[in-house]
Design a protein around this motif. Structure first.
Motif, PDB file in Angstrom:
ATOM      1  N   LEU A 135       0.828  -1.201   0.000  1.00  0.00           N
ATOM      2  CA  LEU A 135       0.000   0.000   0.000  1.00  0.00           C
ATOM      3  C   LEU A 135       0.868   1.259   0.000  1.00  0.00           C
ATOM      4  CD1 LEU A 135      -2.848   1.237   0.180  1.00  0.00           C
ATOM      5  CD2 LEU A 135      -2.584   1.178   2.669  1.00  0.00           C
ATOM      6  N   ILE A 136       1.903   1.272   0.829  1.00  0.00           N
ATOM      7  CA  ILE A 136       2.813   2.429   0.889  1.00  0.00           C
ATOM      8  C   ILE A 136       3.543   2.580  -0.443  1.00  0.00           C
ATOM      9  CG2 ILE A 136       4.897   3.313   1.991  1.00  0.00           C
ATOM     10  CD1 ILE A 136       3.874   2.126   4.609  1.00  0.00           C
ATOM     11  N   LEU A 137       3.965   1.474  -1.036  1.00  0.00           N
ATOM     12  CA  LEU A 137       4.655   1.516  -2.331  1.00  0.00           C
ATOM     13  C   LEU A 137       3.747   2.047  -3.435  1.00  0.00           C
ATOM     14  CD1 LEU A 137       7.226   0.897  -3.910  1.00  0.00           C
ATOM     15  CD2 LEU A 137       6.342  -1.400  -4.295  1.00  0.00           C
ATOM     16  N   SER A 138       2.494   1.619  -3.458  1.00  0.00           N
ATOM     17  CA  SER A 138       1.575   2.102  -4.495  1.00  0.00           C
ATOM     18  C   SER A 138       1.246   3.586  -4.300  1.00  0.00           C
ATOM     19  CB  SER A 138       0.305   1.260  -4.530  1.00  0.00           C
ATOM     20  OG  SER A 138      -0.380   1.354  -3.307  1.00  0.00           O
ATOM     21  N   VAL A 139       1.116   4.044  -3.060  1.00  0.00           N
ATOM     22  CA  VAL A 139       0.885   5.476  -2.797  1.00  0.00           C
ATOM     23  C   VAL A 139       2.086   6.284  -3.254  1.00  0.00           C
ATOM     24  CG1 VAL A 139       0.600   7.186  -0.958  1.00  0.00           C
ATOM     25  CG2 VAL A 139      -0.790   5.124  -0.947  1.00  0.00           C
ATOM     26  N   ALA A 140       3.281   5.767  -2.965  1.00  0.00           N
ATOM     27  CA  ALA A 140       4.499   6.472  -3.390  1.00  0.00           C
ATOM     28  C   ALA A 140       4.568   6.560  -4.908  1.00  0.00           C
ATOM     29  CB  ALA A 140       5.724   5.764  -2.827  1.00  0.00           C
ATOM     30  N   CYS A 141       4.185   5.483  -5.601  1.00  0.00           N
ATOM     31  CA  CYS A 141       4.175   5.501  -7.074  1.00  0.00           C
ATOM     32  C   CYS A 141       3.186   6.524  -7.611  1.00  0.00           C
ATOM     33  CB  CYS A 141       3.848   4.112  -7.612  1.00  0.00           C
ATOM     34  SG  CYS A 141       5.195   2.946  -7.424  1.00  0.00           S
ATOM     35  N   PHE A 142       2.008   6.593  -7.016  1.00  0.00           N
ATOM     36  CA  PHE A 142       1.021   7.585  -7.454  1.00  0.00           C
ATOM     37  C   PHE A 142       1.506   9.016  -7.196  1.00  0.00           C
ATOM     38  CE2 PHE A 142      -2.173   4.073  -7.053  1.00  0.00           C
ATOM     39  CZ  PHE A 142      -2.543   4.067  -8.396  1.00  0.00           C
ATOM     40  N   LEU A 143       2.157   9.232  -6.061  1.00  0.00           N
ATOM     41  CA  LEU A 143       2.704  10.567  -5.782  1.00  0.00           C
ATOM     42  C   LEU A 143       3.785  10.936  -6.788  1.00  0.00           C
ATOM     43  CD1 LEU A 143       2.877  10.599  -1.891  1.00  0.00           C
ATOM     44  CD2 LEU A 143       1.343  11.889  -3.358  1.00  0.00           C
ATOM     45  N   PHE A 144       4.655   9.969  -7.090  1.00  0.00           N
ATOM     46  CA  PHE A 144       5.715  10.225  -8.064  1.00  0.00           C
ATOM     47  C   PHE A 144       5.138  10.521  -9.446  1.00  0.00           C
ATOM     48  CE2 PHE A 144       8.738   8.697 -11.277  1.00  0.00           C
ATOM     49  CZ  PHE A 144       9.791   9.568 -11.006  1.00  0.00           C
ATOM     50  N   ALA A 145       4.172   9.720  -9.865  1.00  0.00           N
ATOM     51  CA  ALA A 145       3.547   9.926 -11.175  1.00  0.00           C
ATOM     52  C   ALA A 145       2.809  11.266 -11.215  1.00  0.00           C
ATOM     53  CB  ALA A 145       2.590   8.781 -11.496  1.00  0.00           C
ATOM     54  N   GLY A 146       2.140  11.609 -10.145  1.00  0.00           N
ATOM     55  CA  GLY A 146       1.434  12.888 -10.083  1.00  0.00           C
ATOM     56  C   GLY A 146       2.367  14.071 -10.160  1.00  0.00           C
ATOM     57  N   SER A 147       3.527  13.955  -9.497  1.00  0.00           N
ATOM     58  CA  SER A 147       4.482  15.058  -9.541  1.00  0.00           C
ATOM     59  C   SER A 147       5.077  15.194 -10.938  1.00  0.00           C
ATOM     60  CB  SER A 147       5.576  14.876  -8.499  1.00  0.00           C
ATOM     61  OG  SER A 147       6.407  13.785  -8.842  1.00  0.00           O
ATOM     62  N   GLN A 148       5.288  14.082 -11.625  1.00  0.00           N
ATOM     63  CA  GLN A 148       5.812  14.129 -12.983  1.00  0.00           C
ATOM     64  C   GLN A 148       4.814  14.766 -13.943  1.00  0.00           C
ATOM     65  OE1 GLN A 148       8.927  13.431 -14.025  1.00  0.00           O
ATOM     66  NE2 GLN A 148       9.312  13.237 -11.837  1.00  0.00           N
TER      67      GLN A 148
END
Length: 123
Positions: A5-18
């Protein structure tokens, strides 16, 4: 499960920032609607010479004369652009354009002058 769950949230945050930085604004000059961009005498001369060369051949003497007409008026045009009163500025520009047209009429033949008038009035 918690790590996933933490990994998927981090991926979404990274993708959103990009995505938010993917479309950066370009630095383009801002020109208000009341401002007009004037061509320099050299640019105006090149436009006219190129237009006449495409449509009807100019000889070297005519090219030289067209350049001389615009270069001789460079200071006067800068003086006209410095006028604050819009109606006076427009009147002076119209007078300068009449002068330029009369000089070009002396340099160009009838066919070339007609082409010049058609292309400058259309702009």
């Amino acid at each position: 499960m918690k790590k996933l769950l933490i990994l998927s949230v981090a991926c979404f945050l990274f993708a959103g920032s990009q995505l938010s930085f993917a479309q950066t604004k370009t630095k383009t000059p801002v020109v208000s609607s009341s401002a007009t961009i004037q061509n320099s005498p050299k640019e105006k001369t090149m436009q006219i010479v190129n237009m006449l060369e495409r449509t009807n051949k100019l000889n070297e003497g005519q090219k030289k004369d067209v350049y001389q007409i615009y270069y001789s008026l460079e200071r006067k045009m800068k003086g006209v652009d410095a006028i604050k009163d819009a109606s006076e500025k427009n009147a002076k520009r119209a007078k300068m354009q009449e002068y330029i047209n009369s000089k070009l009429k002396d340099v160009l033949n009838e066919e070339q002058y007609d082409i010049y008038l058609k292309n400058t009035v259309a702009k």
